[in-house]
Design a protein around this motif. Sequence first.
Motif, PDB file in Angstrom:
ATOM      1  N   ARG A  56       0.850  -1.192   0.000  1.00 53.95           N
ATOM      2  CA  ARG A  56       0.000   0.000   0.000  1.00 53.95           C
ATOM      3  C   ARG A  56       0.881   1.235   0.000  1.00 53.95           C
ATOM      4  N   ARG A  57       0.690   2.109  -0.989  1.00 54.12           N
ATOM      5  CA  ARG A  57       1.496   3.322  -1.130  1.00 54.12           C
ATOM      6  C   ARG A  57       0.643   4.519  -0.730  1.00 54.12           C
ATOM      7  N   VAL A  58       1.103   5.274   0.269  1.00 59.22           N
ATOM      8  CA  VAL A  58       0.362   6.427   0.774  1.00 59.22           C
ATOM      9  C   VAL A  58       1.183   7.685   0.549  1.00 59.22           C
ATOM     10  N   LEU A  59       0.615   8.643  -0.179  1.00 52.76           N
ATOM     11  CA  LEU A  59       1.262   9.924  -0.441  1.00 52.76           C
ATOM     12  C   LEU A  59       0.853  10.949   0.604  1.00 52.76           C
ATOM     13  N   GLY A  72       5.112  16.384  10.910  1.00 57.52           N
ATOM     14  CA  GLY A  72       5.343  16.728   9.512  1.00 57.52           C
ATOM     15  C   GLY A  72       4.599  15.788   8.602  1.00 57.52           C
ATOM     16  N   VAL A  73       5.018  15.773   7.352  1.00 53.50           N
ATOM     17  CA  VAL A  73       4.357  14.959   6.329  1.00 53.50           C
ATOM     18  C   VAL A  73       5.412  14.221   5.525  1.00 53.50           C
ATOM     19  N   ALA A  74       5.212  12.927   5.341  1.00 54.30           N
ATOM     20  CA  ALA A  74       6.104  12.125   4.501  1.00 54.30           C
ATOM     21  C   ALA A  74       5.629  12.202   3.053  1.00 54.30           C
ATOM     22  N   ASP A  75       6.565  12.341   2.114  1.00 53.44           N
ATOM     23  CA  ASP A  75       6.193  12.359   0.696  1.00 53.44           C
ATOM     24  C   ASP A  75       5.468  11.082   0.316  1.00 53.44           C
ATOM     25  N   LEU A  76       6.047   9.950   0.691  1.00 53.57           N
ATOM     26  CA  LEU A  76       5.489   8.647   0.337  1.00 53.57           C
ATOM     27  C   LEU A  76       5.903   7.620   1.391  1.00 53.57           C
ATOM     28  N   PHE A  86       7.938   1.755   4.895  1.00 52.86           N
ATOM     29  CA  PHE A  86       9.145   2.068   4.125  1.00 52.86           C
ATOM     30  C   PHE A  86       8.986   3.491   3.595  1.00 52.86           C
ATOM     31  N   PRO A  87       9.556   4.504   4.273  1.00 49.70           N
ATOM     32  CA  PRO A  87       9.392   5.889   3.824  1.00 49.70           C
ATOM     33  C   PRO A  87      10.266   6.204   2.614  1.00 49.70           C
ATOM     34  N   VAL A  88       9.726   7.035   1.734  1.00 50.72           N
ATOM     35  CA  VAL A  88      10.457   7.488   0.543  1.00 50.72           C
ATOM     36  C   VAL A  88      10.363   9.004   0.489  1.00 50.72           C
ATOM     37  N   GLU A  89      11.499   9.666   0.419  1.00 51.72           N
ATOM     38  CA  GLU A  89      11.540  11.127   0.345  1.00 51.72           C
ATOM     39  C   GLU A  89      12.030  11.548  -1.028  1.00 51.72           C
ATOM     40  N   TYR A  90      11.314  12.469  -1.671  1.00 52.59           N
ATOM     41  CA  TYR A  90      11.697  12.971  -2.982  1.00 52.59           C
ATOM     42  C   TYR A  90      12.679  14.133  -2.821  1.00 52.59           C
ATOM     43  N   LYS A  91      13.769  14.101  -3.577  1.00 50.78           N
ATOM     44  CA  LYS A  91      14.754  15.166  -3.538  1.00 50.78           C
ATOM     45  C   LYS A  91      15.164  15.550  -4.958  1.00 50.78           C
ATOM     46  N   ARG A  92      15.421  16.839  -5.151  1.00 50.01           N
ATOM     47  CA  ARG A  92      15.955  17.283  -6.433  1.00 50.01           C
ATOM     48  C   ARG A  92      17.444  16.921  -6.476  1.00 50.01           C
ATOM     49  N   GLY A  93      18.042  17.067  -7.633  1.00 56.77           N
ATOM     50  CA  GLY A  93      19.484  16.860  -7.736  1.00 56.77           C
ATOM     51  C   GLY A  93      19.893  15.406  -7.643  1.00 56.77           C
TER      52      GLY A  93
END
Length: 207
Positions: A56-59, A72-76, A86-93
Amino acid sequence: MEPIPLSAIQHAVYCLRQAALIHLERLWAENRFTAEGDVLHTVADKGGSRRIKGARRVLSLPLGSARLNLSGVADLVEFGPDGTAFPVEYKRGKPKLHRADEAQLCAQALCLEEMTGRPVPEGALFYAETRRRVIVPFDADLRALTEAAVVDLARVFAAEETPPPTLQKSRCRACSLLDLCRPEACGRPARAWRDRAVARALEDTDP
């Protein structure tokens, strides 16, 4: 005291002064890097959840920790069949030499562990430039770094005092707050500046 924002962990590990300027003094300035980051987070900010291959993927999942006074808020966050997060954080670069991004992600894991009652052994940073996930194990060293940043932030927020600039001057060049921070001016001892000012004033008044 108000909860410490999860996003402040990244700022504190990178530069504690930057964290205070943003989260205590409420200063902010856009540059190309912050603008790219805003675009990258557009999808995550829409929220929602769905199932993919049994997970299950929660944004935009709200997170919090009473023990660490974080929110706070997790990206995914991806939840496996057994409920492990399993947290996933979006980053530029692309991946960086410092651990600021990793600490922010680890802070999310600490919140998830408290919220779910389950261990969160690892997560991932997704970098837009490489279009790849970098797996981040939440080992003892990273957890210690993250909790130390929380302690530093709590101290700064309680004292309501902005600390001096980081000694790692290479980090200043890419900072969007460079003009507001003025690290070179802040780094000069006040007494030395006063003595120079007095000396100049005396020179101007000499006959």
